[in-house]
Design an enzyme around this catalytic site. Sequence first.
Site, PDB file in Angstrom:
ATOM      1  N   ASP A  44       0.842  -1.201   0.000  1.00  0.00           N
ATOM      2  CA  ASP A  44       0.000   0.000   0.000  1.00  0.00           C
ATOM      3  C   ASP A  44       0.882   1.258   0.000  1.00  0.00           C
ATOM      4  OD1 ASP A  44       0.831  -0.145   2.618  1.00  0.00           O
ATOM      5  OD2 ASP A  44      -1.161  -0.029   3.509  1.00  0.00           O
ATOM      6  N   SER A  45       2.218   1.069  -0.060  1.00  0.00           N
ATOM      7  CA  SER A  45       3.126   2.183  -0.361  1.00  0.00           C
ATOM      8  C   SER A  45       2.788   2.740  -1.744  1.00  0.00           C
ATOM      9  CB  SER A  45       4.588   1.725  -0.319  1.00  0.00           C
ATOM     10  OG  SER A  45       4.773   0.551  -1.083  1.00  0.00           O
ATOM     11  N   ASP A  83      -1.224  -6.090  -0.329  1.00  0.00           N
ATOM     12  CA  ASP A  83      -1.529  -5.488   0.971  1.00  0.00           C
ATOM     13  C   ASP A  83      -3.019  -5.268   1.153  1.00  0.00           C
ATOM     14  OD1 ASP A  83       0.604  -5.128   2.673  1.00  0.00           O
ATOM     15  OD2 ASP A  83       1.164  -3.162   1.867  1.00  0.00           O
ATOM     16  N   LYS A 113      -1.252  -9.385   2.797  1.00  0.00           N
ATOM     17  CA  LYS A 113      -0.476  -8.927   3.960  1.00  0.00           C
ATOM     18  C   LYS A 113      -1.325  -7.952   4.755  1.00  0.00           C
ATOM     19  CE  LYS A 113       3.254  -6.021   3.648  1.00  0.00           C
ATOM     20  NZ  LYS A 113       2.775  -4.850   4.404  1.00  0.00           N
ATOM     21  N   GLU A 115      -1.279  -5.487   8.618  1.00  0.00           N
ATOM     22  CA  GLU A 115      -0.428  -4.948   9.678  1.00  0.00           C
ATOM     23  C   GLU A 115      -1.034  -5.229  11.052  1.00  0.00           C
ATOM     24  OE1 GLU A 115       0.269  -0.786   8.909  1.00  0.00           O
ATOM     25  OE2 GLU A 115       1.110  -1.202   6.924  1.00  0.00           O
ATOM     26  N   GLU A 182       9.511  -4.196  10.190  1.00  0.00           N
ATOM     27  CA  GLU A 182       9.929  -2.901   9.618  1.00  0.00           C
ATOM     28  C   GLU A 182      10.468  -1.956  10.692  1.00  0.00           C
ATOM     29  OE1 GLU A 182       7.164  -1.073   6.907  1.00  0.00           O
ATOM     30  OE2 GLU A 182       8.322   0.795   6.830  1.00  0.00           O
TER      31      GLU A 182
HETATM   32  O1  KIV Z   1       3.566  -1.094   1.506  1.00  0.00           O
HETATM   33  C1  KIV Z   1       4.727  -1.525   1.447  1.00  0.00           C
HETATM   34  O2  KIV Z   1       5.469  -1.272   0.484  1.00  0.00           O
HETATM   35  C2  KIV Z   1       5.208  -2.344   2.557  1.00  0.00           C
HETATM   36  C3  KIV Z   1       6.675  -2.661   2.588  1.00  0.00           C
HETATM   37  C4  KIV Z   1       7.450  -1.455   2.883  1.00  0.00           C
HETATM   38  C5  KIV Z   1       6.973  -3.765   3.518  1.00  0.00           C
HETATM   39  O3  KIV Z   1       4.455  -2.718   3.389  1.00  0.00           O
END
Ligand code: KIV
Length: 275
Positions: A44-45, A83, A113, A115, A182
Site C-alpha cells: 500500500d506504499s 496489501d 499482507k 499490519e 519494519e
Molecule cells: O507497503 C509496502 O510497500 C510495505 C513494505 C514497505 C513492507 O508494506
Amino acid sequence: MKNTVLSFQRAKKDGKKLTMLTAYDYSTAKLIDSTGINSILVGDSLGNVVLGYDDTVSVTLDDMIHHGKAVCRGAKNALVIVDMPFMSYQISVEQALENAGRLMKETHCQAVKLEGGKSVCPQIKAMVEAGIPVCAHLGLTPQHINAFGGFKVQGRTEAAAKQLIEDAKAVQEAGAFAVVLEAIPAELAQLITKQLDIPTIGIGAGNQTDGQVLVYADLLGLFSDFTPKFVKRYANIGELISGAVKNYIDDVATQKFPTPENEYHIDDTIIEKLY
Ligand code: KIV
C-alpha cells in the site's frame, strides 16, 4: 520455478535468504519477476509512490485490486502478495475475510499482507482457515502513522521489544506464513528470527532476518519525496528519466525528432491532388 508459501518455509529451513520487492504495475512486475526474485509485494506504499499521498491511510481496497491485477499479469514465478489497506480488515473478522477473498479472487495473487500483531490474530486465523495465506507486518506499521506520531523506529524499549516478540509469536500461532519486520533494532529482529519457525522479511531490521524487502522505487532512485535510512539506492533511474525527457524536448524544438525513419508516407500522386 514458481515461488510458493511452501518454498518460503523451505528457504527458512535451508538458511536461504528470501528477496522481495514492491511493484504496482504490469511492466515493472514483469521486469522484476524476470530477475528470479522470490516475491513481489503490491504494497500500500502505492499511496506514496504512485498516487502521491503523504501516507498509506487513504489507499482503498479498489486501488489495491486495480494495481494487484496488473502486477499479477506480469509476475509468473514470484509469489505475489497484496496489501490489505487501512480499515479493510480491522472492523471485524467477517469484513477481513470478505475483503481478503476479493483481493485473491479479483487479482489472482497468492497471499495477502496485513499490519498488526495479537489484535489481528482472529482475522489471520479465519483467513488461513479459508485458504488465504497471510503475511503479517510488525514494527513500524505505516497504517498506524497517526498513532505513532510519525515514521519512528519501533521496539527500542524493553516493554516495546517484549510486545513485538509476543506479537511475532502470536501471528505465527494464528497461521501467518511469514512476517515483515519494519524499522526495528537489528538485534531484536535477529532474536525474533531465531524464535520463529516462519520466515522474517526485514526492511530496516538488519541483515539477520530470513529475507529483505524494499520499495522498488527507492532501490531505483525513482522516488525522492523521502528516503529512509534503511534504503540502499542501486541505480538513479530518476536522473535517467529526467535526462531523456530533456533530450526529447530539445529534439522536438530543434526538429531532430521525428526523423524520416519515424514517418509514414503517401504516394506523391495522391498528395498532389490534395493541394
Ligand atoms: O507497503 C509496502 O510497500 C510495505 C513494505 C514497505 C513492507 O508494506
